[in-house]
Design a protein around this motif. Sequence first.
Motif, short mmCIF file in Angstrom:
data_model
loop_
_atom_site.label_atom_id
_atom_site.label_comp_id
_atom_site.label_asym_id
_atom_site.label_seq_id
_atom_site.Cartn_x
_atom_site.Cartn_y
_atom_site.Cartn_z
N ALA A 295 0.78 -1.20 0.01
CA ALA A 295 0.10 0.09 -0.02
C ALA A 295 0.79 1.15 -0.01
O ALA A 295 0.60 2.09 -0.73
CB ALA A 295 -1.02 -0.09 1.13
N ILE A 296 2.00 1.12 0.72
CA ILE A 296 2.81 2.36 0.73
C ILE A 296 3.53 2.77 -0.70
O ILE A 296 3.49 3.77 -1.22
CB ILE A 296 4.01 2.00 1.68
CG1 ILE A 296 3.25 2.19 3.19
CG2 ILE A 296 4.92 3.18 1.67
CD1 ILE A 296 4.25 1.82 4.29
N LEU B 31 2.95 11.52 4.08
CA LEU B 31 2.34 10.03 4.42
C LEU B 31 2.16 9.74 5.61
O LEU B 31 3.20 9.93 6.49
CB LEU B 31 3.12 9.06 3.51
CG LEU B 31 3.18 7.57 3.68
CD1 LEU B 31 1.49 7.41 3.26
CD2 LEU B 31 4.11 6.61 3.32
N ILE B 32 0.75 9.41 6.13
CA ILE B 32 0.59 9.20 7.43
C ILE B 32 0.01 7.57 7.32
O ILE B 32 -0.95 7.42 6.76
CB ILE B 32 -0.30 10.21 7.99
CG1 ILE B 32 0.14 11.47 7.88
CG2 ILE B 32 -0.60 9.76 9.57
CD1 ILE B 32 -0.93 12.46 8.35
N SER C 8 10.05 9.99 9.48
CA SER C 8 11.02 10.95 9.10
C SER C 8 11.22 11.92 10.55
O SER C 8 9.84 12.45 10.82
CB SER C 8 10.49 11.99 7.92
OG SER C 8 10.19 10.99 6.94
N GLU C 9 12.18 12.05 10.88
CA GLU C 9 12.14 12.91 12.16
C GLU C 9 11.42 14.00 12.37
O GLU C 9 10.55 14.00 13.33
CB GLU C 9 13.61 13.19 12.28
CG GLU C 9 14.59 11.79 12.89
CD GLU C 9 15.91 12.11 13.28
OE1 GLU C 9 16.19 13.53 13.65
OE2 GLU C 9 16.71 11.43 13.42
N GLN C 10 11.51 15.06 11.60
CA GLN C 10 10.88 16.38 11.73
C GLN C 10 9.18 16.10 11.73
O GLN C 10 8.39 16.52 12.62
CB GLN C 10 11.20 17.24 10.62
CG GLN C 10 10.66 18.77 10.80
CD GLN C 10 11.28 19.60 10.12
OE1 GLN C 10 11.97 19.30 9.00
NE2 GLN C 10 10.84 21.09 10.34
N PHE D 50 10.11 1.08 1.90
CA PHE D 50 9.28 1.31 0.77
C PHE D 50 8.49 2.88 0.46
O PHE D 50 7.78 2.93 -0.25
CB PHE D 50 7.85 0.22 1.20
CG PHE D 50 8.30 -1.03 1.15
CD1 PHE D 50 8.36 -1.86 -0.11
CD2 PHE D 50 8.85 -1.58 2.16
CE1 PHE D 50 8.68 -3.17 -0.10
CE2 PHE D 50 9.28 -2.94 2.20
CZ PHE D 50 9.27 -3.66 1.12
N VAL D 51 8.90 3.43 1.49
CA VAL D 51 8.75 5.04 1.32
C VAL D 51 10.00 5.61 0.35
O VAL D 51 10.83 5.63 0.24
CB VAL D 51 8.62 5.78 2.51
CG1 VAL D 51 8.34 7.29 2.49
CG2 VAL D 51 7.71 5.25 3.63
#
Length: 497
Positions: free
Chosen positions: A353-354, A365-366, A389-391, A448-449
């Motif tokens: 799905a990602i 992307l959430i 992602s850190e931020q 997969f991102v």
Amino acid sequence: MTTPKLTLADSAATKLAAETLVIGTVEGSDGPELAQGTNELAAAFDGNLTETLSLLGAKGKAEEVVRVPASGSIRANVLLAVGLGKRDADGEIPAESVRRAAGVAARSLNGVSHAANTLSALDLSATVQGTVMGAYSYTRYKSQAGEDPVAKVDLLVPDAKSDGAKSALKGATAIGEAVNTARDLINTPPNDLPPAAMAERAAELGRAAGLEVETLDEDELRKHGYGGILGVGAGSSRPPRLVRLRHKGPKGARKVALVGKGVTFDTGGISLKPASGMEEMTSDMSGAAAVIATVVLAAKLNYPLDITATVPMAENMPSGTAYRPGDVLRMYGGRTVEVLNTDAEGRLILADAITRACEDEPEYLIEASTLTGAQLVALGKRTPGVMGSEQFRDRVAALSRATGEGGWAMPLPEELRGDLDSKLADLTNVTGQRWGGMLVAGHFLSEFVTGQTAWAHIDVAGPAYNSNSPWGYTPKGGTGVPVRTMAAALADIAENG
């Protein structure tokens, strides 16, 4: 799902005609104190209301409930005093305290046809959300459902006729109803919610909200190479689905992708789970339920964003056709995964799905899923783990805490990534170690991102389902976490980019 009729009222508390009048009490150093909006009530008791409450055992502690017969000029029959707990360091009552108190009050009003609530004078949105979520009950399968939830609640607000109050009522009601929509999906037994049925429910909700809807059945999944979803669903006689729901924003709107895990029941497959507690795996589609409810909410509130929800659905069963430890799956997009444990199935359908979601080149992307039992070990039953992602991860976690869902940022330590290397394939789906299981799963998903997408995954393995007694606005069963976190993130992106 039944939502109480909520109306705004600017009358004095003593003039609110209702069967029950809800008031708030605060835990003070010398006993209970009355919250804002109750001064007239104290006068109606000749200034002795706090003394009366104290005699009845009230202390103002969080979620405490005390009933008092009304008297004097008060038009209600009964006062329901609900505890808010202590004030914060700034002397304020936090929104989450109001939200939980409103939920406790709503649960205590079963069988009441008309109530009034003064907590809204403290925080209207929190009171509305708490009332809508607290009044929730799921009785579809009960022969005798018991007392009905409160039918109508008047909310005391100083500026009841203002556009701001009306807007707050509308938005908070919609958010509470979205949470309850997710709860309804989670609480539906798995025999009545296989992948095909869940896909149809999602499509019905989407079409009713004006969303674009696309559903891929098993033949289309096979045609397009969704190896992860097909692999997980191979052991079930009830084949998998993939649903895409799109809320189309204005021209040039920011693109946001939502992804949610929809394992409609998880036995663990060949790597079979223990029998004890397996019935709670009806909730293994909680991430999908939350994502469906959130994109429908976005359409109802007309968020100025282009939002696409990609929702994989499968049932993980052991059978002669089930996928096995040792199998290699070719995922959507071509990467290969060696399966070492068939009970680590959620990351496999999410990976497909990602990859599909990232083809749309979203800025954000959430994801949401009951990803790992390791989340409970690390953070317990009520605190979601947020990775990515850190931020953006930190941003989503902060918003989660602001909504009352309590998300906590978790790292993806670089040294854990190497344990996912496979001798046969591009990746394994688990490592041979027991340590850092949630973080390893996060590493797997990160593979997969693609592109420059800012990404956050919310692991709600514990928070998605309450197997204990109700508390605050949280019932037993499906909780609807993390709908409010995702809704807050979408609103924040719409406002701040």
